[in-house]
Design a protein around this motif. Structure first.
Motif, mmCIF file in Angstrom:
data_model
loop_
_atom_site.group_PDB
_atom_site.id
_atom_site.type_symbol
_atom_site.label_atom_id
_atom_site.label_comp_id
_atom_site.label_asym_id
_atom_site.label_seq_id
_atom_site.Cartn_x
_atom_site.Cartn_y
_atom_site.Cartn_z
ATOM 1 N N VAL A 1 6.397 16.280 -9.559
ATOM 2 C CA VAL A 1 5.919 16.499 -10.929
ATOM 3 C C VAL A 1 5.109 15.312 -11.449
ATOM 4 O O VAL A 1 4.641 15.333 -12.580
ATOM 5 C CB VAL A 1 7.091 16.817 -11.900
ATOM 6 N N THR A 2 4.954 14.307 -10.613
ATOM 7 C CA THR A 2 4.169 13.133 -10.981
ATOM 8 C C THR A 2 2.685 13.456 -10.852
ATOM 9 O O THR A 2 2.270 14.073 -9.875
ATOM 10 C CB THR A 2 4.530 11.953 -10.057
ATOM 11 N N GLY B 1 0.743 9.080 -8.332
ATOM 12 C CA GLY B 1 1.211 9.103 -6.949
ATOM 13 C C GLY B 1 0.347 8.251 -6.040
ATOM 14 O O GLY B 1 0.856 7.530 -5.181
ATOM 15 N N ARG B 2 -0.958 8.313 -6.246
ATOM 16 C CA ARG B 2 -1.878 7.490 -5.440
ATOM 17 C C ARG B 2 -1.644 6.005 -5.711
ATOM 18 O O ARG B 2 -1.682 5.188 -4.794
ATOM 19 C CB ARG B 2 -3.334 7.845 -5.749
ATOM 20 N N ALA B 3 -1.418 5.662 -6.967
ATOM 21 C CA ALA B 3 -1.156 4.264 -7.318
ATOM 22 C C ALA B 3 0.150 3.782 -6.674
ATOM 23 O O ALA B 3 0.216 2.670 -6.145
ATOM 24 C CB ALA B 3 -1.112 4.088 -8.833
ATOM 25 N N LEU B 4 1.167 4.634 -6.704
ATOM 26 C CA LEU B 4 2.439 4.264 -6.071
ATOM 27 C C LEU B 4 2.272 4.104 -4.565
ATOM 28 O O LEU B 4 2.857 3.201 -3.960
ATOM 29 C CB LEU B 4 3.503 5.324 -6.375
ATOM 30 N N ALA B 5 1.456 4.960 -3.965
ATOM 31 C CA ALA B 5 1.193 4.846 -2.529
ATOM 32 C C ALA B 5 0.475 3.532 -2.220
ATOM 33 O O ALA B 5 0.773 2.872 -1.222
ATOM 34 C CB ALA B 5 0.378 6.032 -2.041
ATOM 35 N N ALA C 1 3.031 0.840 -2.335
ATOM 36 C CA ALA C 1 3.890 0.910 -1.144
ATOM 37 C C ALA C 1 3.159 0.386 0.088
ATOM 38 O O ALA C 1 3.740 -0.349 0.903
ATOM 39 C CB ALA C 1 4.348 2.352 -0.919
ATOM 40 N N GLY C 2 1.887 0.735 0.246
ATOM 41 C CA GLY C 2 1.110 0.252 1.381
ATOM 42 C C GLY C 2 0.926 -1.255 1.349
ATOM 43 O O GLY C 2 1.014 -1.931 2.377
ATOM 44 N N THR C 3 0.687 -1.783 0.159
ATOM 45 C CA THR C 3 0.532 -3.229 0.005
ATOM 46 C C THR C 3 1.840 -3.954 0.325
ATOM 47 O O THR C 3 1.839 -4.993 1.002
ATOM 48 C CB THR C 3 0.056 -3.568 -1.420
ATOM 49 N N LEU C 4 2.950 -3.403 -0.142
ATOM 50 C CA LEU C 4 4.252 -4.007 0.152
ATOM 51 C C LEU C 4 4.562 -3.934 1.648
ATOM 52 O O LEU C 4 5.084 -4.898 2.228
ATOM 53 C CB LEU C 4 5.353 -3.325 -0.656
ATOM 54 N N ALA C 5 4.226 -2.810 2.264
ATOM 55 C CA ALA C 5 4.446 -2.678 3.707
ATOM 56 C C ALA C 5 3.630 -3.720 4.455
ATOM 57 O O ALA C 5 4.122 -4.363 5.390
ATOM 58 C CB ALA C 5 4.087 -1.267 4.169
ATOM 59 N N TRP C 6 2.371 -3.897 4.060
ATOM 60 C CA TRP C 6 1.510 -4.907 4.688
ATOM 61 C C TRP C 6 2.124 -6.304 4.541
ATOM 62 O O TRP C 6 2.137 -7.096 5.481
ATOM 63 C CB TRP C 6 0.124 -4.857 4.060
ATOM 64 N N ALA C 7 2.651 -6.582 3.358
ATOM 65 C CA ALA C 7 3.189 -7.913 3.079
ATOM 66 C C ALA C 7 4.507 -8.190 3.804
ATOM 67 O O ALA C 7 4.737 -9.311 4.268
ATOM 68 C CB ALA C 7 3.381 -8.090 1.573
#
Length: 82
Positions: A10-11, A16-20, A23-29
């Motif tokens: 429902v987001t 949702g794209r911003a959250l992704a 998440a991608g930036t955190l995964a990279w870090a």
């Protein structure tokens, strides 16, 4: 996990794209071993690219994977009949 999936359904898409992206930036870090694996693989598959170009490509890979995972969470699985 089920609650998170229901919330994501429902987001609004931009959220949702911003959250992704986060998440991608955190995964990279924080996923150093995976980051090194991707960079090593890129050194084999794209040796003509500079290290900076391979790093940018690797980072975009993490962002794209997070985006794909978010899409998978948001959209119910569609069965494809071949």
């Amino acid at each position: 996990m089920r609650v998170a999936i229901r919330v994501m359904r429902v987001t609004p898409v931009p959220v949702g794209r911003a959250l992704a992206a986060v998440a991608g930036t955190l995964a990279w870090a924080f996923m150093g071993a995976r980051r090194r694996t991707v960079l090593r693989n890129l050194s084999y598959t794209a040796p003509q690219r500079s290290p900076a170009q391979r790093r940018r490509l690797a980072r975009r890979t993490f962002l794209n994977m997070a985006s794909a995972a978010m899409d998978r969470l948001v959209h119910k699985a569609t069965q494809i009949v071949v």
